[in-house]
Design a protein around this motif. Structure first.
Motif, mmCIF file in Angstrom:
data_model
loop_
_atom_site.group_PDB
_atom_site.id
_atom_site.type_symbol
_atom_site.label_atom_id
_atom_site.label_comp_id
_atom_site.label_asym_id
_atom_site.label_seq_id
_atom_site.Cartn_x
_atom_site.Cartn_y
_atom_site.Cartn_z
ATOM 1 N N LEU A 1 6.594 9.631 -2.034
ATOM 2 C CA LEU A 1 6.753 9.045 -0.707
ATOM 3 C C LEU A 1 7.865 8.027 -1.032
ATOM 4 O O LEU A 1 8.721 7.964 -0.031
ATOM 5 N N LEU A 2 7.578 6.883 -1.683
ATOM 6 C CA LEU A 2 8.448 5.896 -1.745
ATOM 7 C C LEU A 2 10.233 6.275 -1.949
ATOM 8 O O LEU A 2 10.935 5.878 -1.394
ATOM 9 N N LEU A 3 10.301 7.139 -2.951
ATOM 10 C CA LEU A 3 11.637 7.634 -3.362
ATOM 11 C C LEU A 3 12.191 8.407 -1.988
ATOM 12 O O LEU A 3 13.279 8.147 -1.599
ATOM 13 N N ALA A 4 11.446 9.026 -1.468
ATOM 14 C CA ALA A 4 11.932 9.841 -0.288
ATOM 15 C C ALA A 4 12.220 8.832 1.121
ATOM 16 O O ALA A 4 12.999 9.200 1.620
ATOM 17 N N LEU A 5 11.457 7.969 1.271
ATOM 18 C CA LEU A 5 11.901 6.632 1.957
ATOM 19 C C LEU A 5 13.069 6.007 1.923
ATOM 20 O O LEU A 5 13.765 5.805 2.812
ATOM 21 N N ILE B 1 0.781 -1.407 -0.005
ATOM 22 C CA ILE B 1 -0.001 -0.037 -0.268
ATOM 23 C C ILE B 1 0.840 1.442 0.040
ATOM 24 O O ILE B 1 1.940 1.318 0.535
ATOM 25 N N ASN B 2 0.551 2.412 -0.587
ATOM 26 C CA ASN B 2 1.274 3.591 -0.779
ATOM 27 C C ASN B 2 1.027 4.294 0.437
ATOM 28 O O ASN B 2 0.278 5.195 0.483
ATOM 29 N N ASP B 3 1.522 3.925 1.619
ATOM 30 C CA ASP B 3 1.627 4.367 3.129
ATOM 31 C C ASP B 3 3.003 4.270 3.624
ATOM 32 O O ASP B 3 3.675 3.334 3.341
ATOM 33 N N GLU B 4 3.148 5.383 4.400
ATOM 34 C CA GLU B 4 4.802 5.205 4.904
ATOM 35 C C GLU B 4 4.892 3.954 5.811
ATOM 36 O O GLU B 4 5.956 3.452 5.356
ATOM 37 N N ALA B 5 3.918 3.503 6.497
ATOM 38 C CA ALA B 5 4.338 2.232 7.355
ATOM 39 C C ALA B 5 4.475 1.128 6.420
ATOM 40 O O ALA B 5 5.374 0.207 6.766
ATOM 41 N N ALA B 6 3.469 1.059 5.533
ATOM 42 C CA ALA B 6 3.532 -0.313 4.729
ATOM 43 C C ALA B 6 4.830 -0.150 3.724
ATOM 44 O O ALA B 6 5.526 -1.224 3.671
ATOM 45 N N ILE B 7 5.265 0.791 3.308
ATOM 46 C CA ILE B 7 6.416 1.122 2.676
ATOM 47 C C ILE B 7 7.757 0.713 3.610
ATOM 48 O O ILE B 7 8.734 -0.198 2.887
ATOM 49 N N LEU B 8 8.070 1.146 4.623
ATOM 50 C CA LEU B 8 8.757 0.874 5.498
ATOM 51 C C LEU B 8 8.994 -0.532 5.883
ATOM 52 O O LEU B 8 10.125 -1.132 5.801
#
Length: 181
Positions: A70-74, A37-44
């Protein structure tokens, strides 16, 4: 026990609501593949899953615009190398792989395979200011969500104190919250 590889390539088929992430090894075998999911917690969580399965990782994305911000920044915040695999290249490379028609999982695999075979793909540069600004925005959003939850809970407490029948008449606490909003 999770299989760990020395070097892995990760293809990310970027989407608005979710991304598909596929990690392959030196032989092109899929080590891990999942919808994220395109969400900070899920991407992490996905980044953590990939990093536990490979000692060194090269990431590839097919979109470098707003959808992948968001993905690239994380990934930049975690010191990961990211390369851009143009959509046209993915479409041309997909013809070389047998299998079902276009799917997110297949596109992610093709992106990873393209990374594995081609060393000439452009590295994605994410500015440090973008990462810090995104951190500030995410922190501010989390604060706002917490404030809203506390406000709804306080209102519910006050209303149920003065009008206990109100809460009984509404079936669930979430119905009270919907009524308040």
């Amino acid at each position: 026990m999770k299989r760990q590889v020395r070097l892995g390539w990760v293809g990310v088929d970027v989407g608005k609501g979710h991304h598909w992430v596929c990690l392959i090894d030196e032989n092109g075998a899929t080590v891990w593949s999942a919808r994220v999911i395109n969400d900070e917690a899920a991407i992490l969580d996905a980044v953590g899953s990939v990093l536990t399965r490979a000692e060194e990782v090269v990431w590839g994305v097919d979109v470098t615009g707003t959808m992948s911000g968001l993905l690239l920044a994380l990934l930049a915040a975690h010191g990961q190398r990211v390369r851009y695999v143009p959509g046209r290249t993915v479409n041309q490379m997909a013809g070389a792989y047998r299998g079902e028609a276009k799917t997110d999982a297949r596109d992610a695999y093709v992106i990873a395979e393209t990374l594995r075979h081609r060393g000439d793909l452009q590295e994605v540069e994410v500015s440090a200011s973008l990462v810090s600004e995104l951190r500030l925005l995410v922190t501010h959003r989390s604060d706002l969500v917490g404030d809203r939850v506390r406000m709804v809970n306080r209102l519910r407490d006050v209303l149920s104190g003065y009008f206990p029948a109100l809460e009984r008449s509404l079936a669930t606490p979430t119905a009270v919250a919907r009524w308040l909003c």
